[in-house]
Design a protein around this motif. Structure first.
Motif, PDB file in Angstrom:
ATOM      1  N   GLY A 313       0.832  -1.200   0.000  1.00 40.93           N
ATOM      2  CA  GLY A 313       0.000   0.000   0.000  1.00 40.93           C
ATOM      3  C   GLY A 313       0.862   1.244   0.000  1.00 40.93           C
ATOM      4  N   TYR A 314       0.221   2.407  -0.060  1.00 41.16           N
ATOM      5  CA  TYR A 314       0.957   3.669  -0.059  1.00 41.16           C
ATOM      6  C   TYR A 314       0.227   4.691   0.799  1.00 41.16           C
ATOM      7  CZ  TYR A 314      -2.507   5.618  -3.296  1.00 41.16           C
ATOM      8  OH  TYR A 314      -3.683   6.067  -3.864  1.00 41.16           O
ATOM      9  N   ARG A 315       1.000   5.684   1.241  1.00 44.49           N
ATOM     10  CA  ARG A 315       0.456   6.808   2.004  1.00 44.49           C
ATOM     11  C   ARG A 315       1.092   8.095   1.496  1.00 44.49           C
ATOM     12  NH1 ARG A 315       0.856   6.420   8.405  1.00 44.49           N
ATOM     13  NH2 ARG A 315      -0.675   4.768   7.960  1.00 44.49           N
ATOM     14  N   THR A 316       0.300   9.160   1.444  1.00 47.88           N
ATOM     15  CA  THR A 316       0.816  10.455   1.034  1.00 47.88           C
ATOM     16  C   THR A 316      -0.119  11.546   1.545  1.00 47.88           C
ATOM     17  OG1 THR A 316       1.655  11.722  -0.845  1.00 47.88           O
ATOM     18  CG2 THR A 316      -0.347  10.426  -1.229  1.00 47.88           C
ATOM     19  N   ALA A 317       0.092  12.768   1.078  1.00 46.35           N
ATOM     20  CA  ALA A 317      -0.748  13.918   1.442  1.00 46.35           C
ATOM     21  C   ALA A 317      -1.395  14.471   0.182  1.00 46.35           C
ATOM     22  CB  ALA A 317       0.088  14.993   2.120  1.00 46.35           C
ATOM     23  N   ASP A 318      -2.648  14.915   0.294  1.00 45.07           N
ATOM     24  CA  ASP A 318      -3.346  15.375  -0.904  1.00 45.07           C
ATOM     25  C   ASP A 318      -2.738  16.632  -1.508  1.00 45.07           C
ATOM     26  OD1 ASP A 318      -4.189  17.295   0.928  1.00 45.07           O
ATOM     27  OD2 ASP A 318      -6.311  16.731   0.849  1.00 45.07           O
ATOM     28  N   PHE A 319      -2.005  17.422  -0.717  1.00 39.59           N
ATOM     29  CA  PHE A 319      -1.420  18.653  -1.231  1.00 39.59           C
ATOM     30  C   PHE A 319      -0.036  18.436  -1.854  1.00 39.59           C
ATOM     31  CE2 PHE A 319      -0.527  18.286   3.310  1.00 39.59           C
ATOM     32  CZ  PHE A 319       0.855  18.404   3.361  1.00 39.59           C
ATOM     33  N   ALA A 320       0.496  17.246  -1.706  1.00 43.17           N
ATOM     34  CA  ALA A 320       1.792  16.911  -2.320  1.00 43.17           C
ATOM     35  C   ALA A 320       1.790  15.420  -2.631  1.00 43.17           C
ATOM     36  CB  ALA A 320       2.943  17.271  -1.388  1.00 43.17           C
ATOM     37  N   PHE A 321       0.828  15.025  -3.487  1.00 39.68           N
ATOM     38  CA  PHE A 321       0.538  13.607  -3.688  1.00 39.68           C
ATOM     39  C   PHE A 321       1.776  12.826  -4.109  1.00 39.68           C
ATOM     40  CE2 PHE A 321      -1.094   9.795  -5.513  1.00 39.68           C
ATOM     41  CZ  PHE A 321      -2.298   9.540  -4.894  1.00 39.68           C
ATOM     42  N   GLU A 322       2.451  13.272  -5.155  1.00 39.75           N
ATOM     43  CA  GLU A 322       3.615  12.543  -5.652  1.00 39.75           C
ATOM     44  C   GLU A 322       4.883  12.874  -4.878  1.00 39.75           C
ATOM     45  OE1 GLU A 322       1.979  12.221 -10.267  1.00 39.75           O
ATOM     46  OE2 GLU A 322       3.600  13.629  -9.757  1.00 39.75           O
ATOM     47  N   GLU A 323       5.018  14.116  -4.431  1.00 44.98           N
ATOM     48  CA  GLU A 323       6.243  14.532  -3.749  1.00 44.98           C
ATOM     49  C   GLU A 323       6.464  13.787  -2.439  1.00 44.98           C
ATOM     50  OE1 GLU A 323       4.808  18.033  -6.197  1.00 44.98           O
ATOM     51  OE2 GLU A 323       3.946  16.476  -4.929  1.00 44.98           O
ATOM     52  N   LEU A 324       5.382  13.490  -1.701  1.00 44.93           N
ATOM     53  CA  LEU A 324       5.503  12.888  -0.367  1.00 44.93           C
ATOM     54  C   LEU A 324       5.126  11.413  -0.326  1.00 44.93           C
ATOM     55  CD1 LEU A 324       4.143  15.721   1.969  1.00 44.93           C
ATOM     56  CD2 LEU A 324       6.489  14.892   1.801  1.00 44.93           C
ATOM     57  N   ALA A 325       4.811  10.828  -1.464  1.00 47.70           N
ATOM     58  CA  ALA A 325       4.329   9.451  -1.471  1.00 47.70           C
ATOM     59  C   ALA A 325       5.402   8.484  -0.960  1.00 47.70           C
ATOM     60  CB  ALA A 325       3.899   9.054  -2.880  1.00 47.70           C
ATOM     61  N   VAL A 326       4.945   7.502  -0.198  1.00 46.98           N
ATOM     62  CA  VAL A 326       5.810   6.408   0.235  1.00 46.98           C
ATOM     63  C   VAL A 326       5.026   5.114   0.088  1.00 46.98           C
ATOM     64  CG1 VAL A 326       5.136   6.746   2.656  1.00 46.98           C
ATOM     65  CG2 VAL A 326       7.182   5.432   2.118  1.00 46.98           C
ATOM     66  N   MET A 327       5.666   4.093  -0.431  1.00 49.29           N
ATOM     67  CA  MET A 327       5.025   2.807  -0.657  1.00 49.29           C
ATOM     68  C   MET A 327       5.641   1.770   0.266  1.00 49.29           C
ATOM     69  SD  MET A 327       4.467   0.966  -4.322  1.00 49.29           S
ATOM     70  CE  MET A 327       6.187   0.477  -4.480  1.00 49.29           C
ATOM     71  N   VAL A 328       4.811   0.919   0.804  1.00 44.74           N
ATOM     72  CA  VAL A 328       5.243  -0.135   1.726  1.00 44.74           C
ATOM     73  C   VAL A 328       5.355  -1.445   0.952  1.00 44.74           C
ATOM     74  CG1 VAL A 328       4.706  -1.396   3.835  1.00 44.74           C
ATOM     75  CG2 VAL A 328       4.054   1.016   3.622  1.00 44.74           C
ATOM     76  N   ARG A 329       6.530  -2.072   1.026  1.00 46.02           N
ATOM     77  CA  ARG A 329       6.747  -3.358   0.356  1.00 46.02           C
ATOM     78  C   ARG A 329       7.062  -4.427   1.383  1.00 46.02           C
ATOM     79  NH1 ARG A 329      10.734  -3.005  -4.431  1.00 46.02           N
ATOM     80  NH2 ARG A 329       8.823  -2.205  -5.400  1.00 46.02           N
ATOM     81  N   ASP A 330       6.550  -5.598   1.126  1.00 39.37           N
ATOM     82  CA  ASP A 330       6.790  -6.748   1.995  1.00 39.37           C
ATOM     83  C   ASP A 330       8.283  -7.008   2.163  1.00 39.37           C
ATOM     84  OD1 ASP A 330       5.564  -8.566   3.548  1.00 39.37           O
ATOM     85  OD2 ASP A 330       4.759  -9.804   1.939  1.00 39.37           O
ATOM     86  N   GLY A 331       8.658  -7.500   3.333  1.00 41.38           N
ATOM     87  CA  GLY A 331      10.043  -7.873   3.581  1.00 41.38           C
ATOM     88  C   GLY A 331      10.354  -9.261   3.055  1.00 41.38           C
ATOM     89  N   LEU A 332      11.573  -9.718   3.342  1.00 40.50           N
ATOM     90  CA  LEU A 332      12.041 -11.003   2.820  1.00 40.50           C
ATOM     91  C   LEU A 332      11.566 -12.182   3.661  1.00 40.50           C
ATOM     92  CD1 LEU A 332      15.688  -9.811   2.136  1.00 40.50           C
ATOM     93  CD2 LEU A 332      13.938 -10.245   0.402  1.00 40.50           C
ATOM     94  N   GLY A 333      11.356 -11.953   4.953  1.00 42.16           N
ATOM     95  CA  GLY A 333      10.957 -13.027   5.846  1.00 42.16           C
ATOM     96  C   GLY A 333       9.643 -13.655   5.419  1.00 42.16           C
ATOM     97  N   GLY A 334       9.583 -14.976   5.479  1.00 45.54           N
ATOM     98  CA  GLY A 334       8.375 -15.672   5.067  1.00 45.54           C
ATOM     99  C   GLY A 334       8.298 -15.908   3.571  1.00 45.54           C
ATOM    100  N   HIS A 335       9.209 -15.324   2.813  1.00 41.25           N
ATOM    101  CA  HIS A 335       9.216 -15.510   1.359  1.00 41.25           C
ATOM    102  C   HIS A 335      10.432 -16.301   0.889  1.00 41.25           C
ATOM    103  CE1 HIS A 335       5.773 -12.946   0.678  1.00 41.25           C
ATOM    104  NE2 HIS A 335       6.325 -11.994   1.390  1.00 41.25           N
ATOM    105  N   VAL A 336      11.576 -16.063   1.500  1.00 42.14           N
ATOM    106  CA  VAL A 336      12.799 -16.736   1.071  1.00 42.14           C
ATOM    107  C   VAL A 336      12.865 -18.126   1.704  1.00 42.14           C
ATOM    108  CG1 VAL A 336      15.325 -16.639   1.094  1.00 42.14           C
ATOM    109  CG2 VAL A 336      13.995 -14.548   0.756  1.00 42.14           C
ATOM    110  N   VAL A 337      13.290 -19.098   0.917  1.00 40.71           N
ATOM    111  CA  VAL A 337      13.432 -20.474   1.387  1.00 40.71           C
ATOM    112  C   VAL A 337      14.305 -20.495   2.641  1.00 40.71           C
ATOM    113  CG1 VAL A 337      14.433 -22.723   0.810  1.00 40.71           C
ATOM    114  CG2 VAL A 337      13.126 -21.460  -0.908  1.00 40.71           C
ATOM    115  N   PRO A 338      13.893 -21.216   3.701  1.00 42.65           N
ATOM    116  CA  PRO A 338      14.692 -21.258   4.926  1.00 42.65           C
ATOM    117  C   PRO A 338      16.133 -21.704   4.651  1.00 42.65           C
ATOM    118  CG  PRO A 338      12.538 -22.227   5.312  1.00 42.65           C
ATOM    119  CD  PRO A 338      12.621 -21.953   3.842  1.00 42.65           C
ATOM    120  N   GLY A 339      17.064 -20.964   5.221  1.00 46.54           N
ATOM    121  CA  GLY A 339      18.472 -21.279   5.071  1.00 46.54           C
ATOM    122  C   GLY A 339      19.117 -20.729   3.817  1.00 46.54           C
ATOM    123  N   ALA A 340      18.319 -20.130   2.925  1.00 45.92           N
ATOM    124  CA  ALA A 340      18.865 -19.583   1.677  1.00 45.92           C
ATOM    125  C   ALA A 340      19.139 -18.089   1.828  1.00 45.92           C
ATOM    126  CB  ALA A 340      17.900 -19.817   0.521  1.00 45.92           C
TER     127      ALA A 340
END
Length: 511
Positions: A313-340
């Motif tokens: 998802g993403y969060r920002t402000a309506d008065f600076a929609f693109e300038e302040l936007a930040v997007m949240v991306r899933d981390g590696l845990g739970g996705h990478v094969v254990p031990g790899a």
């Protein structure tokens, strides 16, 4: 000038006091991708090439000049024929030659791109000096993300940073082993715009009543300072300080990783890096949830360990929609094969200390494992779900086991994903072939063959692709050419950064 071996990595051992060597390495790092572009997109190879000394000979059709270079994957030591003799070209002279050739070749002028080429070379010099003084990350994953000193091997200015002063961007450069805290802002609650799951942002600090937390990249704030000044004045924005932990910039520059929280955050930078101004554009953010959901479903359905790092998802402000936007991306845990251990595919091509590609004792077995990890999920996503993953070197992580053997592919970045039928099937397939085969597999194959002279990577690639019963695959294995993206001509002609135009390249899969 002393000849400098760039492989691999290009600058790990350059001492800042050795200015002549550092200057030569910076020149060579900048010359290689520019030559790759010129030779792929414009120059005509001559039949007497390569010459007895191993140099390849080319004609530049616009000016009629003759050019010769040494090497293939990273061409070097360019020389131009002048007054009956061969004259060496440094990076600055090569930029002038390329600009003159493109003016004749296209009939267009462009004053911006030559400046970017020079900026890219100067950025490389600054990065080399910074790396010599800094300590690389201890973990192989971050080391692979921060290894790209040369960068995109087929872009004329892969390290340009918008032409700003070095002091403005170097503290945040992944190639300089940077790490730094995030700036924490509070944005007034009635101005917040968000979609998806952004709960991870609220855990970064504490906002006062009536406000929501909004992290910012320090460089992002420097670039947008004037536009944001009124919001700080009237209280729509507050400065709360910085995070108590540091984040590491990944190869994408604007995407940062917080290892302790296993969290990726992607920010908006009003800077051109390679072909695009790296903003989080409103139209892309509005499509994010649909695209990410399709990619998640497609990769999860694949039979095997492949994974997708979801853009939550993403969060920002309506008065600076693109300038302040930040997007949240899933981390590696739970996705990478254990031990790899996940590694950036682009880092494997560039080279870094501890790279399993360099250590592979059996290149054939390593390559077959690599193909088995990367190819099936990308093809299955296309065939079964109409999802075109942007499976190029910078958006693919390859996890390796304790012996350095590839065991899993992890894909990322919903912004680059295309969905059928939003794009026609033929156009989607062409994009997948460019990203997966031309940009990705061709470079890994060339790096392996360079490390192991005599190794032939393409029979195994043909076998892996032939396992997939797709009419497009059958056509691919007999087609005389592959689509090569024309980054030099795209930038010279001022095409949109998201545009893609291709020219035919010889197809090694056709045998």
């Amino acid at each position: 000038m002393e000849r400098v071996d760039l492989i691999p990595p290009p600058a790990e051992a350059v001492a800042p006091a050795d200015a002549a060597v550092a200057d030569a390495v910076a020149d060579a790092c900048a010359v290689a991708p520019l030559l790759n572009c010129l030779l792929r997109e414009v120059a005509e190879p001559l039949p007497e090439s390569p010459a007895a000394d191993g140099r390849a000979l080319y004609r530049l059709p616009g000016t009629g000049r003759l050019l010769r270079v040494r090497g293939t994957r990273r061409p070097a030591e360019p020389e131009v024929r002048s007054a009956g003799a061969w004259r060496p070209l440094g990076h600055t002279e090569l930029v002038k030659l390329v600009a003159e050739e493109l003016r004749r070749h296209t009939g267009l002028s462009n004053h911006e791109l030559p400046a970017e080429m020079i900026d890219s070379r100067d950025a490389v010099a600054a990065l080399l000096a910074a790396r010599a003084r800094a300590t690389p990350p201890t973990g192989l994953y971050l080391r692979s993300e921060q290894s790209l000193v040369t960068g995109h091997p087929h872009h004329p200015a892969p390290k340009a940073r918008g032409g700003g002063p070095v002091a403005g961007w170097l503290p945040y450069a992944p190639e300089a082993y940077a790490r730094f805290p995030l700036t924490l802002l509070a944005v007034r609650e009635d101005t917040v715009v968000e979609e998806g799951d952004t709960s991870a942002l609220d855990a970064l600090g504490e906002a006062p009543p009536g406000y929501r937390l909004l992290p910012a990249h320090p460089w992002q704030l420097d670039l947008a300072g004037r536009e944001l000044a009124p919001a700080f004045t009237d209280g729509r924005l507050l400065r709360l300080g910085t995070t108590t932990f540091e984040v590491w910039p990944t190869a994408a520059v604007r995407t940062l990783y917080a290892p302790g929280r296993d969290l990726f955050l992607k920010f908006s930078l009003d800077v051109r890096i390679t072909n695009d101004v790296r903003r989080l554009w409103r139209h892309d953010l509005r499509k994010l949830r649909r695209t990410d959901a399709a990619a998640t479903k497609a990769v999860e359905a694949v039979d095997g360990p492949a994974a997708w790092l979801s853009d939550l998802g993403y969060r920002t402000a309506d008065f600076a929609f693109e300038e302040l936007a930040v997007m949240v991306r899933d981390g590696l845990g739970g996705h990478v094969v254990p031990g790899a251990t996940p590694l950036l595919a682009a880092g494997l091509v560039e080279g870094f200390e501890g790279s399993p590609l360099h250590a592979a004792a059996d290149p054939a077995a390593w390559w077959e494992a690599y193909l088995a990890a990367v190819v099936p999920p990308a093809l299955a996503a296309f065939a079964d779900h109409g999802v075109v993953l942007e499976a190029h070197l910078q958006n693919t992580l390859v996890a390796v086991d304790a012996d350095g053997m590839p065991v899993q592919a992890v894909f990322r970045d919903a912004e680059g994903v295309k969905l059928l039928p939003d794009v026609e099937r033929a156009a989607g397939w062409e994009r997948l072939v460019y990203c997966l085969v031309v940009n990705h597999l061709t470079e890994i194959a060339a790096a392996l063959a360079e490390r192991h002279p005599g190794f032939e990577p393409w029979p195994a690639a043909r076998r892996e692709l032939a396992r997939h019963d797709l009419p497009e695959v059958r056509a691919l294995l007999t087609a005389p050419t592959l689509p090569g993206k024309t980054n030099l001509l795209l930038r010279w002609t001022g095409a949109d950064g998201a545009d893609a135009r291709y020219l035919p390249l010889p197809n090694p899969l056709a045998g």
